[in-house]
Design a protein around this motif. Sequence first.
Motif, PDB file in Angstrom:
ATOM      1  N   ILE A 113      59.258  34.471  26.022  1.00  0.00           N
ATOM      2  CA  ILE A 113      59.654  35.740  26.685  1.00  0.00           C
ATOM      3  C   ILE A 113      59.631  36.156  28.161  1.00  0.00           C
ATOM      4  N   VAL A 114      60.799  36.728  28.211  1.00  0.00           N
ATOM      5  CA  VAL A 114      61.239  36.732  29.870  1.00  0.00           C
ATOM      6  C   VAL A 114      61.958  38.487  30.519  1.00  0.00           C
ATOM      7  N   ARG A 115      61.056  38.729  29.355  1.00  0.00           N
ATOM      8  CA  ARG A 115      61.317  40.731  30.413  1.00  0.00           C
ATOM      9  C   ARG A 115      60.179  41.375  29.615  1.00  0.00           C
ATOM     10  N   GLY A 116      60.593  42.496  30.806  1.00  0.00           N
ATOM     11  CA  GLY A 116      59.437  43.576  31.341  1.00  0.00           C
ATOM     12  C   GLY A 116      58.506  42.478  31.951  1.00  0.00           C
ATOM     13  N   PRO A 117      57.178  42.754  32.322  1.00  0.00           N
ATOM     14  CA  PRO A 117      56.992  41.632  33.327  1.00  0.00           C
ATOM     15  C   PRO A 117      57.235  40.214  33.565  1.00  0.00           C
ATOM     16  N   TYR A 118      56.933  39.670  32.548  1.00  0.00           N
ATOM     17  CA  TYR A 118      57.891  38.374  32.406  1.00  0.00           C
ATOM     18  C   TYR A 118      58.585  38.581  33.483  1.00  0.00           C
ATOM     19  N   ARG A 119      59.950  39.044  33.218  1.00  0.00           N
ATOM     20  CA  ARG A 119      60.892  38.324  34.726  1.00  0.00           C
ATOM     21  C   ARG A 119      60.546  38.515  36.233  1.00  0.00           C
ATOM     22  N   LEU A 120      59.132  38.661  36.257  1.00  0.00           N
ATOM     23  CA  LEU A 120      58.967  38.717  37.495  1.00  0.00           C
ATOM     24  C   LEU A 120      57.802  37.488  38.250  1.00  0.00           C
ATOM     25  N   ILE A 121      56.625  38.005  37.126  1.00  0.00           N
ATOM     26  CA  ILE A 121      56.403  36.767  37.012  1.00  0.00           C
ATOM     27  C   ILE A 121      55.601  36.050  35.824  1.00  0.00           C
ATOM     28  N   ARG A 122      55.439  34.760  35.545  1.00  0.00           N
ATOM     29  CA  ARG A 122      54.563  33.892  34.234  1.00  0.00           C
ATOM     30  C   ARG A 122      54.213  34.086  33.428  1.00  0.00           C
ATOM     31  N   HIS A 123      52.668  35.001  34.718  1.00  0.00           N
ATOM     32  CA  HIS A 123      51.599  35.281  33.410  1.00  0.00           C
ATOM     33  C   HIS A 123      51.115  36.275  34.324  1.00  0.00           C
ATOM     34  N   PRO A 124      51.646  37.492  33.508  1.00  0.00           N
ATOM     35  CA  PRO A 124      51.678  38.689  33.734  1.00  0.00           C
ATOM     36  C   PRO A 124      50.139  39.598  32.907  1.00  0.00           C
ATOM     37  N   ILE A 125      49.880  38.691  31.778  1.00  0.00           N
ATOM     38  CA  ILE A 125      48.811  39.261  31.556  1.00  0.00           C
ATOM     39  C   ILE A 125      47.425  38.765  32.646  1.00  0.00           C
ATOM     40  N   TYR A 126      47.459  37.421  32.592  1.00  0.00           N
ATOM     41  CA  TYR A 126      46.296  37.267  33.892  1.00  0.00           C
ATOM     42  C   TYR A 126      46.387  37.581  35.236  1.00  0.00           C
ATOM     43  N   THR A 127      47.674  38.076  35.329  1.00  0.00           N
ATOM     44  CA  THR A 127      47.723  39.215  36.838  1.00  0.00           C
ATOM     45  C   THR A 127      47.248  40.593  36.579  1.00  0.00           C
ATOM     46  N   GLY A 128      47.198  40.707  35.440  1.00  0.00           N
ATOM     47  CA  GLY A 128      47.062  42.515  35.067  1.00  0.00           C
ATOM     48  C   GLY A 128      45.113  42.145  35.179  1.00  0.00           C
ATOM     49  N   PHE A 129      44.670  41.046  34.004  1.00  0.00           N
ATOM     50  CA  PHE A 129      42.793  40.602  34.052  1.00  0.00           C
ATOM     51  C   PHE A 129      42.106  41.122  35.730  1.00  0.00           C
ATOM     52  N   VAL A 130      43.400  39.391  36.273  1.00  0.00           N
ATOM     53  CA  VAL A 130      42.600  39.477  37.739  1.00  0.00           C
ATOM     54  C   VAL A 130      42.881  41.115  38.176  1.00  0.00           C
ATOM     55  N   ALA A 131      43.484  42.073  38.721  1.00  0.00           N
ATOM     56  CA  ALA A 131      43.784  42.923  39.230  1.00  0.00           C
ATOM     57  C   ALA A 131      42.799  43.992  38.785  1.00  0.00           C
ATOM     58  N   ALA A 132      42.628  44.048  37.058  1.00  0.00           N
ATOM     59  CA  ALA A 132      41.859  45.188  36.710  1.00  0.00           C
ATOM     60  C   ALA A 132      40.270  44.781  37.533  1.00  0.00           C
ATOM     61  N   MET A 133      40.169  43.322  37.000  1.00  0.00           N
ATOM     62  CA  MET A 133      38.595  42.436  37.433  1.00  0.00           C
ATOM     63  C   MET A 133      38.496  43.060  39.096  1.00  0.00           C
ATOM     64  N   ALA A 134      39.336  42.891  39.779  1.00  0.00           N
ATOM     65  CA  ALA A 134      39.342  42.982  41.289  1.00  0.00           C
ATOM     66  C   ALA A 134      39.112  44.511  41.449  1.00  0.00           C
ATOM     67  N   GLY A 135      39.462  45.419  40.732  1.00  0.00           N
ATOM     68  CA  GLY A 135      39.447  46.507  40.986  1.00  0.00           C
ATOM     69  C   GLY A 135      38.486  47.074  40.888  1.00  0.00           C
ATOM     70  N   THR A 136      37.724  46.498  39.266  1.00  0.00           N
ATOM     71  CA  THR A 136      36.355  46.768  39.457  1.00  0.00           C
ATOM     72  C   THR A 136      35.211  46.136  39.792  1.00  0.00           C
ATOM     73  N   CYS A 137      35.258  45.558  40.486  1.00  0.00           N
ATOM     74  CA  CYS A 137      34.746  44.897  41.523  1.00  0.00           C
ATOM     75  C   CYS A 137      34.224  45.769  42.897  1.00  0.00           C
ATOM     76  N   LEU A 138      35.257  46.686  42.991  1.00  0.00           N
ATOM     77  CA  LEU A 138      35.989  47.338  44.213  1.00  0.00           C
ATOM     78  C   LEU A 138      34.986  48.814  44.139  1.00  0.00           C
ATOM     79  N   VAL A 139      35.272  48.808  42.810  1.00  0.00           N
ATOM     80  CA  VAL A 139      33.948  50.259  42.383  1.00  0.00           C
ATOM     81  C   VAL A 139      32.620  50.115  41.925  1.00  0.00           C
TER      82      VAL A 139
END
Length: 190
Positions: A113-139
Amino acid sequence: MSVNSTVFIYITLSSWALFCICWLLLRNRNKENIQTRTSRQRFMGALGYLVIFTALYMSLFIQGHRLLPTNLYIQAIGAILCMVGVATAIWSRVLLGTNWSGGVTAKKDHELIVRGPYRLIRHPIYTGFVAAMAGTCLVTGGWSAIIVSTIYTLGLCMKINREETLLNELFPGTYAVYQQHTRKLIPFIW
């Protein structure tokens, strides 16, 4: 804890609840694995999520557990980061469709799959999960949240290496070209 802090906590909790609902709804809509995951592997995956979510919110229940200062601007940024991260993970999971697997395994008739966020990054599910964890840490600001997020991110980096080896085997040449045009985890950076 102020009323405003409580709003940011509820935003992150709602985001994670949406994440869990989507994962549960999509869990059995996958192509057959070439190598099936064992019951133990599935149990350990579920246990991992439980540990992560417990650690992310532990500071709400233990006095003196908070490491980061309570700052509404930081918490607002964290809530936004969590929402964007969860949305990215869900969008990426939907696009990956029946090719998704909780473990590093090939699917029958596996597609790249190479569409959507996969056009920019190869592992966007992990990117999203890590970003969500980091955001929760800030909260929530708890030391356990920061520690588990760091450990989980390091573990994901190891999993990414295994996945990329597998994808290079499944899509010889094609995946190498895709790697040259995308980043692993952070758009335009890494």
